[in-house]
Design a protein around this motif. Structure first.
Motif, PDB file in Angstrom:
ATOM      1  N   LEU A 192       0.559  -1.026   0.495  1.00 46.07           N
ATOM      2  CA  LEU A 192      -0.010  -0.122  -0.365  1.00 46.07           C
ATOM      3  C   LEU A 192       0.652   1.068   0.071  1.00 46.07           C
ATOM      4  O   LEU A 192       0.589   2.095  -0.386  1.00 46.07           O
ATOM      5  N   ASN A 193       1.796   1.293   1.037  1.00 47.86           N
ATOM      6  CA  ASN A 193       2.782   2.249   0.980  1.00 47.86           C
ATOM      7  C   ASN A 193       3.774   2.766  -0.674  1.00 47.86           C
ATOM      8  O   ASN A 193       3.699   4.348  -1.110  1.00 47.86           O
ATOM      9  N   SER A 194       3.741   1.655  -1.309  1.00 50.29           N
ATOM     10  CA  SER A 194       4.361   2.104  -2.513  1.00 50.29           C
ATOM     11  C   SER A 194       3.532   2.450  -3.999  1.00 50.29           C
ATOM     12  O   SER A 194       3.512   3.044  -4.287  1.00 50.29           O
ATOM     13  N   VAL A 195       2.358   1.869  -3.757  1.00 50.76           N
ATOM     14  CA  VAL A 195       1.344   2.422  -4.380  1.00 50.76           C
ATOM     15  C   VAL A 195       1.068   3.887  -3.970  1.00 50.76           C
ATOM     16  O   VAL A 195       0.325   4.737  -5.182  1.00 50.76           O
ATOM     17  N   PHE A 196       0.725   4.196  -2.742  1.00 53.57           N
ATOM     18  CA  PHE A 196       0.160   5.640  -2.496  1.00 53.57           C
ATOM     19  C   PHE A 196       1.384   6.601  -3.054  1.00 53.57           C
ATOM     20  O   PHE A 196       1.352   7.172  -3.480  1.00 53.57           O
ATOM     21  N   SER A 197       2.821   5.965  -2.881  1.00 55.49           N
ATOM     22  CA  SER A 197       3.326   6.806  -3.164  1.00 55.49           C
ATOM     23  C   SER A 197       3.778   6.438  -4.972  1.00 55.49           C
ATOM     24  O   SER A 197       3.933   8.578  -5.431  1.00 55.49           O
ATOM     25  N   LEU A 198       3.510   6.000  -5.508  1.00 50.65           N
ATOM     26  CA  LEU A 198       3.359   6.796  -6.708  1.00 50.65           C
ATOM     27  C   LEU A 198       2.043   7.004  -7.712  1.00 50.65           C
ATOM     28  O   LEU A 198       2.754   7.563  -8.465  1.00 50.65           O
ATOM     29  N   GLU A 199       1.198   6.342  -6.529  1.00 48.82           N
ATOM     30  CA  GLU A 199       0.102   8.016  -7.246  1.00 48.82           C
ATOM     31  C   GLU A 199      -0.144   8.826  -7.026  1.00 48.82           C
ATOM     32  O   GLU A 199       0.500   9.909  -7.887  1.00 48.82           O
ATOM     33  N   PHE A 200       1.082   9.079  -5.504  1.00 49.24           N
ATOM     34  CA  PHE A 200       1.147  10.527  -5.507  1.00 49.24           C
ATOM     35  C   PHE A 200       2.369  11.590  -6.012  1.00 49.24           C
ATOM     36  O   PHE A 200       2.583  12.859  -6.652  1.00 49.24           O
ATOM     37  N   ALA A 201       3.512  10.188  -6.916  1.00 43.13           N
ATOM     38  CA  ALA A 201       4.277  11.282  -7.771  1.00 43.13           C
ATOM     39  C   ALA A 201       3.934  11.462  -8.461  1.00 43.13           C
ATOM     40  O   ALA A 201       4.028  12.008  -9.517  1.00 43.13           O
ATOM     41  N   SER A 202       2.604  10.725  -9.440  1.00 45.49           N
ATOM     42  CA  SER A 202       2.452  10.966 -10.824  1.00 45.49           C
ATOM     43  C   SER A 202       1.835  12.608 -10.834  1.00 45.49           C
ATOM     44  O   SER A 202       1.066  13.607 -11.580  1.00 45.49           O
ATOM     45  N   LEU A 203       0.767  12.766  -9.658  1.00 48.03           N
ATOM     46  CA  LEU A 203       0.417  14.279  -9.298  1.00 48.03           C
ATOM     47  C   LEU A 203       1.831  14.620  -9.123  1.00 48.03           C
ATOM     48  O   LEU A 203       1.498  16.486  -9.517  1.00 48.03           O
ATOM     49  N   LEU A 204       2.629  14.624  -9.141  1.00 53.90           N
ATOM     50  CA  LEU A 204       3.728  15.790  -8.861  1.00 53.90           C
ATOM     51  C   LEU A 204       4.463  15.855  -9.813  1.00 53.90           C
ATOM     52  O   LEU A 204       5.219  17.209 -10.492  1.00 53.90           O
ATOM     53  N   ALA A 205       4.596  14.838 -11.248  1.00 51.94           N
ATOM     54  CA  ALA A 205       5.235  15.186 -12.075  1.00 51.94           C
ATOM     55  C   ALA A 205       3.761  15.799 -12.915  1.00 51.94           C
ATOM     56  O   ALA A 205       4.929  16.901 -14.026  1.00 51.94           O
ATOM     57  N   SER A 206       3.103  15.537 -12.975  1.00 52.94           N
ATOM     58  CA  SER A 206       1.472  16.710 -13.636  1.00 52.94           C
ATOM     59  C   SER A 206       1.801  18.098 -13.300  1.00 52.94           C
ATOM     60  O   SER A 206       1.731  18.979 -14.404  1.00 52.94           O
ATOM     61  N   GLY A 207       2.553  18.151 -12.045  1.00 54.04           N
ATOM     62  CA  GLY A 207       2.122  19.227 -11.937  1.00 54.04           C
ATOM     63  C   GLY A 207       3.423  19.986 -12.120  1.00 54.04           C
ATOM     64  O   GLY A 207       2.594  21.587 -12.581  1.00 54.04           O
ATOM     65  N   ALA A 208       4.542  19.314 -11.646  1.00 52.57           N
ATOM     66  CA  ALA A 208       5.551  19.321 -12.732  1.00 52.57           C
ATOM     67  C   ALA A 208       6.363  20.561 -13.954  1.00 52.57           C
ATOM     68  O   ALA A 208       6.241  20.999 -14.422  1.00 52.57           O
ATOM     69  N   GLY A 209       5.063  18.978 -14.756  1.00 51.90           N
ATOM     70  CA  GLY A 209       5.002  19.462 -16.600  1.00 51.90           C
ATOM     71  C   GLY A 209       4.207  20.832 -16.323  1.00 51.90           C
ATOM     72  O   GLY A 209       4.183  21.589 -17.772  1.00 51.90           O
ATOM     73  N   ALA A 210       2.942  20.515 -15.913  1.00 55.63           N
ATOM     74  CA  ALA A 210       2.128  21.403 -16.905  1.00 55.63           C
ATOM     75  C   ALA A 210       2.655  23.116 -16.200  1.00 55.63           C
ATOM     76  O   ALA A 210       2.357  24.063 -15.955  1.00 55.63           O
ATOM     77  N   LEU A 211       3.570  22.962 -14.528  1.00 54.43           N
ATOM     78  CA  LEU A 211       4.292  24.463 -14.473  1.00 54.43           C
ATOM     79  C   LEU A 211       5.206  24.767 -15.398  1.00 54.43           C
ATOM     80  O   LEU A 211       5.902  25.702 -15.506  1.00 54.43           O
ATOM     81  N   GLY A 212       6.201  24.037 -16.309  1.00 51.00           N
ATOM     82  CA  GLY A 212       7.075  24.020 -17.201  1.00 51.00           C
ATOM     83  C   GLY A 212       6.445  24.672 -18.384  1.00 51.00           C
ATOM     84  O   GLY A 212       7.081  25.605 -18.960  1.00 51.00           O
ATOM     85  N   LEU A 213       5.038  24.478 -18.408  1.00 56.02           N
ATOM     86  CA  LEU A 213       4.466  25.251 -19.738  1.00 56.02           C
ATOM     87  C   LEU A 213       3.573  26.426 -19.528  1.00 56.02           C
ATOM     88  O   LEU A 213       2.512  27.014 -20.330  1.00 56.02           O
ATOM     89  N   GLY A 214       4.297  26.252 -18.056  1.00 56.11           N
ATOM     90  CA  GLY A 214       3.742  28.205 -17.614  1.00 56.11           C
ATOM     91  C   GLY A 214       1.965  27.876 -17.267  1.00 56.11           C
ATOM     92  O   GLY A 214       1.272  28.962 -17.165  1.00 56.11           O
ATOM     93  N   GLN A 215       1.760  27.106 -16.787  1.00 56.54           N
ATOM     94  CA  GLN A 215      -0.039  26.621 -16.416  1.00 56.54           C
ATOM     95  C   GLN A 215       0.159  26.148 -14.888  1.00 56.54           C
ATOM     96  O   GLN A 215      -0.288  24.630 -14.815  1.00 56.54           O
TER      97      GLN A 215
END
Length: 366
Positions: free
Chosen positions: A169-192
């Motif tokens: 569960l910890n690994s699944v939660f960590s990966l799911e949260f990392a996917s949110l972080l990655a998406s947020g970083a990518g969007a910020l790289g676009l200026g959004q």
């Protein structure tokens, strides 16, 4: 049937295009390397806490061991009506370094009010908000100050990862949260910018004081501030450095995870930002469609092979943004949990989205 296939195809094309944009945004962000020749403006580290006796000493030790000279920053701890040993533990650090300990003197409880009290008592040009249960590396403060000196950012977004604890569960939660972080970083790289986390977030003091926060909603002060700055066309940056992040524990069990995500989703009704809304709609629709197709395939109403094809297409796209992000921060081992997380995700997203908009919740008994 034909119209349904066309609509599903269009939805998948939109999603893949969206992910490709995020991948491009991630690579647009240049890794930051510290320069010792820059000025060092004063930094205020503000830490609201309530009943954090088991965590606060670890964070204070991390702050004591920072590479940034202690004349360049202050620490402000705001006690949000704790009734455990938190204050006693904090006072034991007075012989190590100076800090300001504020006791909330208002009858209302809440992290938002505590954060506001701490910021108003601060004297730094730049504020760094930290959660009391986080851990940080020794160069975090100096890298944030260095980045701010170079780019004069109005807000600096830093990732917050879950600790590398054992268990499925910890690994699944960590990966799911990392996917949110990655998406947020990518969007910020676009200026959004579409996501930030107040557990490790830097911003100009004057901008916070001019805006305030949404005390009518239990949490979300970080997101509301970010979206306000975005609306005002302020400089919101992602500090991309492999040593800039905070660590915290993942939810302890499935119930805690659902409660946390429900609280996050419950704020969606208050967001008015087009980027946040569009992202939420795209993710919700695609995962809902996949969940429906999976159930339909189980009962023979839809081709299971076609479902696997669509699921595989989505997974490849998601991997495109997730893998470089995990690789950069040295968390490649989470990829072993990618497929089970993806399968759970197509059900969890629509269910949490619906539940978060109808359920009531409590947060630390507030």
């Amino acid at each position: 049937m034909q119209i349904g296939i066309v609509l599903v195809s269009i939805l998948f094309l939109i999603y893949i295009f969206f992910i490709l944009l995020l991948i491009y945004g991630w690579y647009r962000i240049r890794p930051f390397t510290k320069s010792n020749s820059l000025d060092q403006p004063f930094l205020s580290v503000v830490i609201p806490f309530r009943n954090e006796a088991k965590n606060i000493s670890a964070l204070l030790n991390d702050l004591f061991n920072q590479s940034l000279d202690k004349i360049n920053f202050e620490i402000i701890l705001v006690n949000d009506h704790s009734d455990d040993e938190s204050v006693k533990i904090i006072n034991q650090f007075k012989n190590k370094f100076a800090f300001l300990l504020i006791h909330s003197n208002t009858p209302s409880k809440g992290k938002k009010q505590a954060l506001s009290n701490g910021i108003r008592a601060s004297k730094g040009e730049l504020i760094l908000s930290l959660d009391a249960d986080t851990r940080i590396e020794s160069d975090l403060l100096s890298l944030i100050i260095n980045y701010y000196s170079k780019y004069k950012s109005d807000m600096i977004i830093c990732p917050v990862f879950f600790n590398k604890n054992r268990g499925f569960l910890n690994s699944v939660f960590s990966l799911e949260f990392a996917s949110l972080l990655a998406s947020g970083a990518g969007a910020l790289g676009l200026g959004q910018p579409i996501m930030c986390n107040g557990a490790c977030l830097a911003f100009k003091r004057e901008l916070y004081l001019s805006y305030g926060n949404r005390l009518d909603i239990i949490s979300g002060d970080d997101m509301f501030l970010m979206l306000h700055l975005k609306k005002e066309h302020k400089r919101i940056h992602y500090l991309k450095n492999a040593h800039v992040y905070a660590l915290t524990d993942a939810p302890s069990d499935l119930k805690s995870f659902i409660s946390q995500r429900t609280r996050w989703v419950s704020k969606d009704k208050a967001y008015r930002d087009a980027g946040v809304i569009e992202t939420a709609i795209i993710v919700f629709l695609l995962n809902t469609v996949l969940a429906i197709l999976f159930v339909s395939a189980i009962f023979g109403f839809f081709s299971f092979g076609l479902f696997l094809s669509l699921f595989g297409l989505k997974s490849i796209a998601d991997l495109g943004i997730l893998w470089p992000f995990l690789n950069y921060y040295g968390r490649r081992h989470y990829i072993w949990y990618f497929i089970p997380t993806q399968l759970l995700y197509i059900f969890y997203v629509p269910l949490i989205a619906i539940w978060g908009n109808i359920a009531k919740f409590e947060w630390k008994n507030k």
